[in-house]
Design a protein around this motif. Structure first.
Motif, PDB file in Angstrom:
ATOM      1  N   PRO A   1       0.835  -1.202   0.000  1.00 25.59           N
ATOM      2  CA  PRO A   1       0.000   0.000   0.000  1.00 25.59           C
ATOM      3  C   PRO A   1       0.873   1.258   0.000  1.00 25.59           C
ATOM      4  CG  PRO A   1      -0.770  -1.579   1.635  1.00 25.59           C
ATOM      5  CD  PRO A   1       0.545  -2.082   1.135  1.00 25.59           C
ATOM      6  N   LEU A   2       0.530   2.188  -0.860  1.00 27.80           N
ATOM      7  CA  LEU A   2       1.380   3.355  -1.103  1.00 27.80           C
ATOM      8  C   LEU A   2       0.935   4.576  -0.306  1.00 27.80           C
ATOM      9  CD1 LEU A   2       3.664   4.601  -2.947  1.00 27.80           C
ATOM     10  CD2 LEU A   2       1.812   5.318  -4.458  1.00 27.80           C
ATOM     11  N   THR A   3       1.926   5.241   0.288  1.00 27.16           N
ATOM     12  CA  THR A   3       1.748   6.585   0.825  1.00 27.16           C
ATOM     13  C   THR A   3       2.715   7.487   0.073  1.00 27.16           C
ATOM     14  OG1 THR A   3       1.131   5.824   3.039  1.00 27.16           O
ATOM     15  CG2 THR A   3       1.940   8.075   2.847  1.00 27.16           C
ATOM     16  N   VAL A   4       2.221   8.584  -0.478  1.00 29.08           N
ATOM     17  CA  VAL A   4       3.100   9.488  -1.219  1.00 29.08           C
ATOM     18  C   VAL A   4       3.207  10.830  -0.509  1.00 29.08           C
ATOM     19  CG1 VAL A   4       2.682   8.446  -3.482  1.00 29.08           C
ATOM     20  CG2 VAL A   4       1.198  10.301  -2.701  1.00 29.08           C
TER      21      VAL A   4
ATOM     22  N   LYS B   1      -2.597   9.220   1.248  1.00 31.01           N
ATOM     23  CA  LYS B   1      -2.779   7.777   1.351  1.00 31.01           C
ATOM     24  C   LYS B   1      -3.994   7.336   0.544  1.00 31.01           C
ATOM     25  CE  LYS B   1      -0.934   7.499   6.102  1.00 31.01           C
ATOM     26  NZ  LYS B   1       0.091   6.446   5.991  1.00 31.01           N
ATOM     27  N   ASN B   2      -5.114   7.983   0.776  1.00 29.04           N
ATOM     28  CA  ASN B   2      -6.361   7.613   0.108  1.00 29.04           C
ATOM     29  C   ASN B   2      -6.321   8.050  -1.356  1.00 29.04           C
ATOM     30  OD1 ASN B   2      -9.056   6.448   0.547  1.00 29.04           O
ATOM     31  ND2 ASN B   2      -9.775   8.476  -0.050  1.00 29.04           N
TER      32      ASN B   2
ATOM     33  N   LEU C   1      -8.250  -0.849   3.043  1.00 29.20           N
ATOM     34  CA  LEU C   1      -7.634  -1.380   4.255  1.00 29.20           C
ATOM     35  C   LEU C   1      -7.953  -0.506   5.470  1.00 29.20           C
ATOM     36  CD1 LEU C   1      -4.189  -2.012   2.564  1.00 29.20           C
ATOM     37  CD2 LEU C   1      -5.684  -3.819   3.446  1.00 29.20           C
ATOM     38  N   PRO C   2      -7.912  -1.089   6.669  1.00 32.35           N
ATOM     39  CA  PRO C   2      -8.127  -0.293   7.884  1.00 32.35           C
ATOM     40  C   PRO C   2      -7.097   0.829   7.976  1.00 32.35           C
ATOM     41  CG  PRO C   2      -8.178  -2.640   8.376  1.00 32.35           C
ATOM     42  CD  PRO C   2      -7.692  -2.516   6.962  1.00 32.35           C
ATOM     43  N   ALA C   3      -7.511   1.937   8.582  1.00 35.60           N
ATOM     44  CA  ALA C   3      -6.627   3.100   8.684  1.00 35.60           C
ATOM     45  C   ALA C   3      -6.556   3.597  10.124  1.00 35.60           C
ATOM     46  CB  ALA C   3      -7.119   4.214   7.760  1.00 35.60           C
ATOM     47  N   PRO C   4      -5.892   2.835  11.002  1.00 33.81           N
ATOM     48  CA  PRO C   4      -5.781   3.279  12.395  1.00 33.81           C
ATOM     49  C   PRO C   4      -5.014   4.588  12.502  1.00 33.81           C
ATOM     50  CG  PRO C   4      -4.288   1.451  11.955  1.00 33.81           C
ATOM     51  CD  PRO C   4      -5.171   1.583  10.755  1.00 33.81           C
TER      52      PRO C   4
ATOM     53  N   ASP D   1      -8.741   3.655   0.761  1.00 35.00           N
ATOM     54  CA  ASP D   1      -8.424   3.010  -0.511  1.00 35.00           C
ATOM     55  C   ASP D   1      -6.987   3.367  -0.889  1.00 35.00           C
ATOM     56  OD1 ASP D   1     -10.751   1.596  -1.176  1.00 35.00           O
ATOM     57  OD2 ASP D   1     -11.748   3.434  -1.831  1.00 35.00           O
ATOM     58  N   PHE D   2      -6.065   2.485  -0.572  1.00 38.43           N
ATOM     59  CA  PHE D   2      -4.660   2.692  -0.906  1.00 38.43           C
ATOM     60  C   PHE D   2      -4.400   2.291  -2.351  1.00 38.43           C
ATOM     61  CE2 PHE D   2      -4.421   2.283   3.684  1.00 38.43           C
ATOM     62  CZ  PHE D   2      -3.394   3.144   4.050  1.00 38.43           C
TER      63      PHE D   2
END
Length: 290
Positions: A51-54, A69-70, A84-87, A97-98
């Motif tokens: 899963p990507l975070t930019v 992220k989303n 995916l869960p996003a704590p 939605d990654f």
């Protein structure tokens, strides 16, 4: 000006290609896209399934930035997603939605958004988008001034020995900033953060004048902080071969252990995008799986 292009059968529209994103170096968005396109063969295996975070810099490294992220609504339908869960979401979302960067068109799409930095967790998703167990262990070595990456290299060599005794093979890379990271394939023998914390505390006890395992800033001047917490499933680390948003277009660069052993000055381990492309052409992926 907008330029329509086709990348591996996908239609994209590139924009503002002449915009300079690294003013001190004169590095434009076109050069960012070119770098990511050319480094893709060695970069994509380290992004695939994660899963990507930019970190986006629409007005360059001297302008405002934001983490994303989303996937926004305007994201092309062909970009793979995993819900995916996003704590701890800053926008109080229970799930996100990654994007999953599995291919070149997706990578170019994000480069065109001035997503200079690519961050991923130490786990992947399966074909159905369900989270798998962590497959990578990471130690983030962060020097507290006046310590530099030179001191990080000394700690990396100690950590390599400890991991070797544990049956794990460490792979080093620069952070592209001031520190470095060590990775190892992970066999899920226990919870990775617990395991990494124990090793960090062991080394801190062995070398208290050089190493610290707590994030408290007052404890860190002149020492190397071994950040074990990057193994938390909710956290991410900059991907191998990702650009960093510094004055220069530096890259989180895989290293040989000979380079780590021979580091005498911080400048020895500073690599820009052109440097990394030349390294890859000569050496291939130094960060291949052990």
């Amino acid at each position: 000006m907008k330029v329509p292009v086709k990348v591996d059968g996908r239609e994209l529209t590139l924009s503002n290609l002449n915009k300079v994103l690294y003013p001190d170096y004169g590095f434009s968005k076109a050069e960012v896209i070119d770098y990511y396109t050319r480094v893709a063969p060695v970069l994509l295996p380290h992004l695939r399934g994660r899963p990507l975070t930019v970190k986006r810099y629409p007005n360059g490294v001297n302008g405002q930035f934001f983490f994303e992220k989303n996937t926004p609504e305007h994201t092309p339908a062909w970009v793979r997603r995993a819900n995916l869960p996003a704590p701890g979401s800053t926008k109080n979302r229970e799930r996100i939605d990654f994007a999953i960067v599995d291919d070149l068109p997706t990578l170019v799409y994000y480069a065109n958004l001035a997503a200079l930095e690519l961050h991923v967790p130490q786990w992947r998703v399966d074909e159905d988008g369900e989270a798998l167990k962590p497959d990578t262990l990471v130690f983030d070595l962060d020097p507290g001034a006046p310590a530099t990456i030179v001191e990080c290299c000394e700690v990396a060599l100690m950590l390599r020995e400890v991991l070797q005794v544990e049956g794990l093979t460490a792979r080093p890379k620069t952070s592209g900033n001031k520190g470095m990271q060590l990775y190892a394939d992970w066999d899920c023998r226990e919870e990775p953060s617990v395991y990494a914390k124990r090793l960090a505390q062991f080394l801190e006890k062995e070398r208290p004048k050089q190493i610290v395992s707590v994030m408290t800033k007052k404890a860190r001047p002149g020492k190397v902080f071994i950040d074990w917490s990057q193994n938390n499933p909710a956290k991410t680390t900059v991907a191998p071969y990702s650009l960093r948003a510094r004055e220069l277009p530096t890259v989180s660069t895989p290293l040989t252990w000979e380079e780590v052993e021979g580091c005498e000055r911080p400048e020895d381990l500073v690599f820009t995008a052109p440097d990394v492309l030349a390294r890859v052409e000569k050496r291939g992926d130094l960060f291949g799986r052990a």
